[in-house]
Motif scaffolding. Structure first.
Motif, short mmCIF file in Angstrom:
data_model
loop_
_atom_site.label_atom_id
_atom_site.label_comp_id
_atom_site.label_asym_id
_atom_site.label_seq_id
_atom_site.Cartn_x
_atom_site.Cartn_y
_atom_site.Cartn_z
N ALA A 96 0.82 -1.21 0.00
CA ALA A 96 0.00 0.00 0.00
C ALA A 96 0.85 1.26 0.00
CB ALA A 96 -0.93 -0.01 1.21
N THR A 97 2.03 1.21 0.65
CA THR A 97 2.89 2.39 0.70
C THR A 97 3.85 2.49 -0.48
OG1 THR A 97 4.44 1.13 2.09
CG2 THR A 97 2.79 2.48 3.21
N ALA A 98 3.67 1.64 -1.49
CA ALA A 98 4.56 1.66 -2.66
C ALA A 98 4.05 2.60 -3.74
CB ALA A 98 4.72 0.26 -3.21
N GLY A 99 3.09 3.45 -3.45
CA GLY A 99 2.55 4.38 -4.42
C GLY A 99 1.22 3.98 -4.98
N LEU A 100 0.73 2.79 -4.62
CA LEU A 100 -0.58 2.33 -5.10
C LEU A 100 -1.73 2.96 -4.33
CD1 LEU A 100 0.20 -1.47 -5.60
CD2 LEU A 100 0.32 0.37 -7.29
N LEU A 101 -1.44 3.55 -3.18
CA LEU A 101 -2.48 4.12 -2.34
C LEU A 101 -2.10 5.55 -2.00
CD1 LEU A 101 -5.11 3.61 -0.67
CD2 LEU A 101 -3.62 2.95 1.23
N ASP A 102 -3.04 6.45 -2.12
CA ASP A 102 -2.82 7.85 -1.76
C ASP A 102 -2.91 7.99 -0.25
OD1 ASP A 102 -2.53 10.55 -1.60
OD2 ASP A 102 -4.40 11.04 -2.67
N LEU A 103 -1.76 8.14 0.40
CA LEU A 103 -1.74 8.21 1.85
C LEU A 103 -2.37 9.48 2.39
CD1 LEU A 103 1.82 6.75 2.61
CD2 LEU A 103 -0.38 5.57 2.56
N ASP A 104 -2.55 10.49 1.52
CA ASP A 104 -3.22 11.71 1.98
C ASP A 104 -4.74 11.56 1.99
OD1 ASP A 104 -0.77 12.95 2.29
OD2 ASP A 104 -0.74 13.67 0.21
N PRO A 153 -8.85 5.50 2.19
CA PRO A 153 -10.28 5.15 2.15
C PRO A 153 -10.80 4.74 3.53
CG PRO A 153 -8.94 3.45 1.12
CD PRO A 153 -8.03 4.61 1.36
N ALA A 154 -12.11 4.79 3.66
CA ALA A 154 -12.73 4.52 4.97
C ALA A 154 -12.53 3.06 5.38
CB ALA A 154 -14.22 4.85 4.91
N TRP A 155 -12.59 2.12 4.45
CA TRP A 155 -12.45 0.72 4.81
C TRP A 155 -11.07 0.41 5.39
CZ3 TRP A 155 -8.55 -1.94 2.47
CH2 TRP A 155 -8.05 -1.44 1.26
N LEU A 156 -10.04 1.14 4.88
CA LEU A 156 -8.70 0.92 5.41
C LEU A 156 -8.59 1.51 6.82
CD1 LEU A 156 -5.91 -0.18 5.00
CD2 LEU A 156 -5.26 1.96 3.86
N ARG A 157 -9.22 2.64 7.06
CA ARG A 157 -9.23 3.21 8.41
C ARG A 157 -9.91 2.25 9.40
NH1 ARG A 157 -8.17 8.74 8.77
NH2 ARG A 157 -7.88 9.79 6.74
N ILE A 158 -10.96 1.59 8.91
CA ILE A 158 -11.66 0.63 9.78
C ILE A 158 -10.76 -0.56 10.09
CG2 ILE A 158 -13.61 -0.96 9.91
CD1 ILE A 158 -15.20 1.02 8.23
#
Length: 220
Positions: free
Chosen positions: A83-91, A94-99
């Motif tokens: 997820a931290t390799a640029g595939l996900l915008d850390l700024d 999404p809500a499901w990841l926060r959950i």
């Protein structure tokens, strides 16, 4: 100093580097999901500890629970690295990841508790406890320093009681000849020698007399 500390192994160095990178990725993902301060640093520790605990259980014995929690911890660690390799915008997480990040502590606590308190996968009810030493075999001891007592002489032994002989009645020769004729007739008719009981039944005399006759006829 230990030789391994003086000359570090290449595999150990690689493990430290990989662990540090994975630790940092988990921290960055937790911080992006709203876990700030010390909580963001606690997430990598929780994931790695669950992974190590499940792996230790797998080394003892392969059971379904150990494989399940090992896969969960590995997916959490691998997912954070990807997820931290640029595939996900850390700024904009999404809500499901926060959950998932918020619910991870409860899930990790449940997995660690089950792994610690679950019975060993290779233990059975018939197996003895691992911390109990096997009982030593019992050895029957015989004393060899005792002196045997004196053996009584034959004269000192109590003599066995002797039964008095049974008196044999005198049998007239004529009666013996009569019994012999009965025995011969019995042999001719049956082809077998007469028995003492059969002779007694045919003579009709007292039993001691018939037994004396049977002895003289060699039937007993």
């Amino acid at each position: 100093m230990n030789r391994a500390l003086r000359r570090p192994d290449a595999v150990l160095v690689q493990a430290v580097i990989a662990g540090a990178l994975s630790f940092a990725h988990l921290h960055d993902l937790a911080a992006a999901a709203g876990q700030s301060g010390w909580k963001a640093w606690a997430y990598p520790v929780s994931v790695d500890l669950l992974l190590v605990a499940a792996w230790r259980r797998l080394r003892i014995g392969r059971d379904g629970a150990s494989w399940t929690w090992f896969a969960i911890a590995l997916a959490a660690s691998l997912g954070a690295n990807v997820a931290t390799a640029g595939l996900l915008d850390l700024d904009h997480v999404p809500a499901w990841l926060r959950i998932l990040v918020a619910g991870w502590p409860a899930l990790a606590f449940l997995g660690g508790t089950l792994l610690v308190h679950a019975p060993r996968p290779d233990a059975s009810p018939e197996d003895p406890a691992p911390d109990r030493e096997p009982a030593a075999p019992e050895v029957e001891m015989h004393r060899t320093d005792t002196t045997p007592g004196p053996v009584p002489a034959p004269a000192e032994l109590a003599p066995a009681p002797v039964k008095p002989p049974t008196p044999v009645p005198a049998v007239p020769a004529a009666l013996v000849d009569h019994a012999r004729s009965i025995a011969d007739a019995y042999r001719k008719s049956t082809g077998e020698p007469i028995t003492a009981d059969a002779l007694t039944a045919q003579l009709g005399l007292p039993v001691p007399t018939c037994q004396a006759i049977a002895v003289q006829l060699e039937l007993i």
